[in-house]
Design an enzyme around this catalytic site. Structure first.
Site, mmCIF file in Angstrom:
data_model
loop_
_atom_site.group_PDB
_atom_site.id
_atom_site.type_symbol
_atom_site.label_atom_id
_atom_site.label_comp_id
_atom_site.label_asym_id
_atom_site.label_seq_id
_atom_site.Cartn_x
_atom_site.Cartn_y
_atom_site.Cartn_z
ATOM 1 N N TYR A 109 24.958 -32.313 -28.713
ATOM 2 C CA TYR A 109 25.748 -32.895 -28.155
ATOM 3 C C TYR A 109 25.450 -34.167 -26.701
ATOM 4 O O TYR A 109 26.030 -34.891 -27.290
ATOM 5 C CB TYR A 109 26.686 -31.746 -26.866
ATOM 6 C CG TYR A 109 27.363 -32.255 -25.865
ATOM 7 C CD1 TYR A 109 28.937 -32.520 -25.585
ATOM 8 C CD2 TYR A 109 27.189 -32.659 -23.850
ATOM 9 C CE1 TYR A 109 29.645 -33.287 -24.837
ATOM 10 C CE2 TYR A 109 27.961 -33.001 -23.316
ATOM 11 C CZ TYR A 109 28.979 -33.183 -23.230
ATOM 12 O OH TYR A 109 30.164 -33.500 -22.192
ATOM 13 N N SER A 162 27.463 -33.105 -13.439
ATOM 14 C CA SER A 162 28.207 -31.520 -13.318
ATOM 15 C C SER A 162 29.612 -31.912 -12.529
ATOM 16 O O SER A 162 29.588 -31.788 -11.425
ATOM 17 C CB SER A 162 27.803 -30.549 -12.583
ATOM 18 O OG SER A 162 26.552 -30.524 -12.749
ATOM 19 N N ARG A 193 21.871 -24.710 -9.259
ATOM 20 C CA ARG A 193 21.404 -26.783 -10.437
ATOM 21 C C ARG A 193 22.749 -27.689 -9.477
ATOM 22 O O ARG A 193 21.872 -28.615 -9.150
ATOM 23 C CB ARG A 193 21.118 -26.193 -12.023
ATOM 24 C CG ARG A 193 21.503 -27.896 -12.111
ATOM 25 C CD ARG A 193 21.613 -27.543 -13.847
ATOM 26 N NE ARG A 193 21.717 -28.931 -14.682
ATOM 27 C CZ ARG A 193 22.652 -29.467 -14.976
ATOM 28 N NH1 ARG A 193 24.171 -29.038 -15.402
ATOM 29 N NH2 ARG A 193 22.455 -30.088 -15.915
ATOM 30 N N LEU A 227 40.878 -38.686 -31.921
ATOM 31 C CA LEU A 227 40.030 -39.240 -32.179
ATOM 32 C C LEU A 227 39.203 -39.778 -33.176
ATOM 33 O O LEU A 227 38.163 -41.380 -32.798
ATOM 34 C CB LEU A 227 38.452 -39.199 -30.824
ATOM 35 C CG LEU A 227 39.284 -39.009 -29.705
ATOM 36 C CD1 LEU A 227 38.096 -38.094 -28.534
ATOM 37 C CD2 LEU A 227 39.351 -40.470 -28.608
ATOM 38 N N ILE A 271 34.199 -33.285 -27.412
ATOM 39 C CA ILE A 271 34.327 -31.792 -27.416
ATOM 40 C C ILE A 271 33.672 -31.476 -26.465
ATOM 41 O O ILE A 271 32.704 -32.527 -26.645
ATOM 42 C CB ILE A 271 33.801 -31.233 -28.834
ATOM 43 C CG1 ILE A 271 35.437 -31.114 -29.853
ATOM 44 C CG2 ILE A 271 33.327 -29.786 -28.153
ATOM 45 C CD1 ILE A 271 34.660 -30.232 -30.936
HETATM 46 N N1 LIG Z 1 33.133 -32.275 -16.326
HETATM 47 C C1 LIG Z 1 31.527 -32.773 -16.252
HETATM 48 O O1 LIG Z 1 30.938 -32.457 -15.291
HETATM 49 C C2 LIG Z 1 30.897 -33.516 -17.613
HETATM 50 C C3 LIG Z 1 29.252 -33.902 -17.298
HETATM 51 C C4 LIG Z 1 29.032 -35.225 -18.174
HETATM 52 C C5 LIG Z 1 30.466 -35.698 -19.035
HETATM 53 N N2 LIG Z 1 31.158 -35.341 -18.651
HETATM 54 C C6 LIG Z 1 32.186 -35.999 -20.539
HETATM 55 O O2 LIG Z 1 33.537 -36.491 -19.601
HETATM 56 C C7 LIG Z 1 33.939 -36.783 -19.977
HETATM 57 C C8 LIG Z 1 35.876 -35.876 -20.244
HETATM 58 O O3 LIG Z 1 35.267 -34.065 -19.813
HETATM 59 P P1 LIG Z 1 36.048 -33.286 -19.464
HETATM 60 O O4 LIG Z 1 35.290 -32.494 -18.187
HETATM 61 O O5 LIG Z 1 37.184 -33.790 -18.720
HETATM 62 O O6 LIG Z 1 36.256 -31.812 -20.378
HETATM 63 P P2 LIG Z 1 38.074 -31.563 -20.919
HETATM 64 O O7 LIG Z 1 37.369 -30.454 -22.181
HETATM 65 O O8 LIG Z 1 38.016 -30.439 -20.538
HETATM 66 O O9 LIG Z 1 38.333 -32.102 -21.940
HETATM 67 C C9 LIG Z 1 37.479 -33.394 -23.116
HETATM 68 C C10 LIG Z 1 39.616 -33.467 -23.447
HETATM 69 O O10 LIG Z 1 38.859 -34.244 -24.861
HETATM 70 C C11 LIG Z 1 39.968 -33.682 -25.717
HETATM 71 N N3 LIG Z 1 39.328 -33.625 -27.047
HETATM 72 C C12 LIG Z 1 38.880 -32.493 -27.694
HETATM 73 N N4 LIG Z 1 38.972 -33.594 -28.686
HETATM 74 C C13 LIG Z 1 39.705 -34.244 -28.710
HETATM 75 C C14 LIG Z 1 39.539 -34.861 -30.915
HETATM 76 N N5 LIG Z 1 39.338 -34.536 -31.843
HETATM 77 N N6 LIG Z 1 40.412 -35.812 -30.223
HETATM 78 C C15 LIG Z 1 41.897 -36.447 -29.272
HETATM 79 N N7 LIG Z 1 40.978 -35.364 -27.909
HETATM 80 C C16 LIG Z 1 40.286 -34.894 -27.749
HETATM 81 C C17 LIG Z 1 40.366 -32.048 -25.009
HETATM 82 O O11 LIG Z 1 41.663 -32.126 -25.762
HETATM 83 C C18 LIG Z 1 39.570 -32.171 -23.918
HETATM 84 O O12 LIG Z 1 41.761 -32.734 -22.854
HETATM 85 C C19 LIG Z 1 34.244 -35.327 -21.408
HETATM 86 O O13 LIG Z 1 33.427 -37.036 -22.569
HETATM 87 C C20 LIG Z 1 32.189 -35.347 -20.983
HETATM 88 O O14 LIG Z 1 31.740 -35.200 -22.467
HETATM 89 C C21 LIG Z 1 32.190 -34.144 -18.256
#
Ligand SMILES: NC(=O)c1ccc[n+]([C@@H]2O[C@H](COP(=O)([O-])OP(=O)(O)OC[C@H]3O[C@@H](n4cnc5c(N)ncnc54)[C@H](O)[C@@H]3O)[C@@H](O)[C@H]2O)c1
Length: 275
Positions: free
Chosen positions: A135, A164, A172, A51, A73
């Site tokens: 973050y 979440s 929570r 990214l 991340i």
């Molecule tokens: N899971 C949750 O509860 C939650 C809550 C709030 C927000 N989010 C957001 O949802 C999105 C997905 O979350 P998730 O739970 O699937 O997390 P996850 O960590 O499983 O997935 C994130 C993905 O981003 C990729 N990534 C990281 N750095 C990268 C880079 N430099 N270039 C390309 N890809 C990169 C990782 O390899 C990973 O596969 C994120 O943006 C996260 O902030 C998730």
């Protein structure tokens, strides 16, 4: 829709979304930083891209109609670690989307953009940003970026402030849970709603203990089906007494609100393994 791009495709939420999104377009391009993805759908192409690499993201979005940007991340970390993927990565996505004439960015924002509000305050979609760490600050940056690209350049954005989306493992989550099925509905509505402008919506299921107010985004048509109350008896029996003076227990951001800036908080969420 002809071509849809999904970033973060190897992640937990990306993995849930690949199948449903592949049915909404002729061509689904999935991307992540990992080498490859298993079991590509028949209309899916995987492209590895960092990214933080602007030219890679420019190439990734060429010819696309929309991008669903979930790569990041996903934990609190030092600013320098988040700068490339989360801050510059968001800029690269919006700039590439604008340069290539995409109509909309659907963005995985987070409750951590407003994580320092106390849980006893039911927050709506128009409260000022109040991040609980670097973050969350990156999510604030991307939301503001999205608003600016809409107002100055006419690029639509729907920012999904997910609470979440993980198996329920703490008190929570009785309020903050977003089920996998409701995640799919949320992202589908963000894509197929005819008019989005710049919108923010909380990503949360229809939980009895939901601590946020989504009524301002009712026009998007997201009507969650699931309710974490089904887990309440078990979770409350397992949970010790809460300390109302601990920001990690009293704030929307949970443990992210109490840990020192830059220190990982995800391990404190006590998320059970997937079944
Ligand atoms: N899971 C949750 O509860 C939650 C809550 C709030 C927000 N989010 C957001 O949802 C999105 C997905 O979350 P998730 O739970 O699937 O997390 P996850 O960590 O499983 O997935 C994130 C993905 O981003 C990729 N990534 C990281 N750095 C990268 C880079 N430099 N270039 C390309 N890809 C990169 C990782 O390899 C990973 O596969 C994120 O943006 C996260 O902030 C998730």
């Amino acid at each position: 829709m002809k071509k849809l791009v999904l970033t973060g495709a190897a992640g937990r939420l990306g993995t849930i979304l690949r199948g449903p999104l592949s049915q909404m377009c002729e061509e689904l391009v999935t991307s992540d930083i990992v080498e490859s993805l298993a079991e590509l759908k028949s209309n899916e192409t995987y492209i590895r891209a960092d990214l933080a690499d602007k030219s890679a993201i420019m190439a990734l979005l060429e010819g696309a109609d929309m991008v669903v940007h979930f790569g990041a991340i996903v934990d609190e970390a030092p600013f320098e670690e988040l700068l490339g993927p989360n801050f510059i990565g968001a800029y690269n996505i919006w700039e590439a989307a604008y340069q290539h004439g995409l109509s909309r960015v659907v963005y995985a924002s987070s409750i951590h953009a407003v994580g320092m509000y106390p849980k006893t305050e039911c927050i709506g979609l128009d409260v000022p940003h109040r991040p609980d760490g670097f973050y969350g600050l990156a999510k604030c940056f991307a939301e503001d970026l999205g608003r600016m690209y809409w107002e100055k350049r006419g690029l639509e954005a729907v920012c999904l402030r997910i609470l979440s989306c993980a198996p329920v493992g703490n008190a929570r989550a009785l309020g903050s849970w977003l089920s996998d099925g409701d995640l799919v509905q949320l992202v589908t509505r963000a894509i197929d709603t005819p008019v989005a402008g710049f919108s923010i919506i909380y990503g949360v299921s229809d939980n009895d203990r939901c601590p946020v107010d989504n009524s301002g985004a009712a026009f998007l048509g997201y009507r969650p089906n699931d309710n974490a109350e089904q887990f309440a008896e078990r979770i409350l029996a397992e949970t010790g007494p809460h300390d109302p003076t601990d920001p990690g227990q009293m704030c929307h951001g949970g443990p992210f609100a109490s840990i020192p800036l830059g220190e990982g908080a995800k391990s404190l969420l006590n998320i059970p393994d997937e079944e």
